[in-house]
Design a protein around this motif. Structure first.
Motif: not given
Length: 129
Positions: A97-104
Motif C-alpha cells: 500500500d506504500g505504507v511503512v508500518r513500524d511497530p515502534r
C-alpha cells in the motif's frame, strides 16, 4: 520569551497557483490567498504559510507537513485515487500500500506536493502496554 506568542510554520513553492490547486482540490484543505502567499488552514491544526519562491525554490528534503489520520491505509489509497504518487524511500519497509508500518511508531506514508516538498499521512498508535 516567545512561549505565549502565536507561531506558524512555513515553506516555499515554485508555483503558487499549482500549490493552491493541489492543497485545495486534491487534499481538500481550506486555503486563503494573500498578496504574499497562501495560508493553509488544515482542520484542527495551526495555519501554515506557503510562499512563492519561483525558480529559486528548492524542495524540502524532509517532511514539512504531516496529517494525522485514523486509518493510514485508507488515507494513502484515497491519495492515490486522486492522482498522488506515494514516495518510497530506500531502506524503508514500504508495504504493497506504500505504507511503512513500524511497530515502534506511527504507520506512515509519504508523498510530495507539486513543488517537491515532502508531506506525510500518519496513523498515530498507542504503544503496547
Amino acid at each position: 520569551m516567545l512561549g505565549s506568542t502565536p507561531a506558524f510554520s512555513s515553506f516555499s513553492v515554485d508555483d503558487l497557483d499549482a500549490a493552491q490547486t493541489f492543497y485545495t482540490d486534491v487534499l481538500g484543505i481550506v486555503a486563503d490567498r494573500t498578496p504574499m502567499g497562501l495560508w493553509l488552514r488544515p482542520a484542527g491544526g495551526a495555519a501554515v504559510f506557503v510562499y512563492p519562491k519561483g525558480p529559486e525554490h528548492a524542495p524540502a528534503s524532509f517532511t514539512v507537513l504531516s496529517f494525522s489520520v485514523p486509518d493510514v491505509t485508507r488515507a494513502a489509497a484515497a491519495l492515490v485515487e486522486r492522482g498522488v504518487e506515494l514516495a518510497r524511500y530506500p531502506g524503508a519497509a514500504h508495504d504493497e500500500d506504500g505504507v511503512v508500518r513500524d511497530p515502534r511508531g506511527p504507520h506512515i506514508a509519504w508523498f510530495t506536493d507539486p513543488a517537491g516538498n515532502v508531506l506525510a499521512v500518519l496513523e498515530e498508535r498507542t504503544a503496547p502496554a
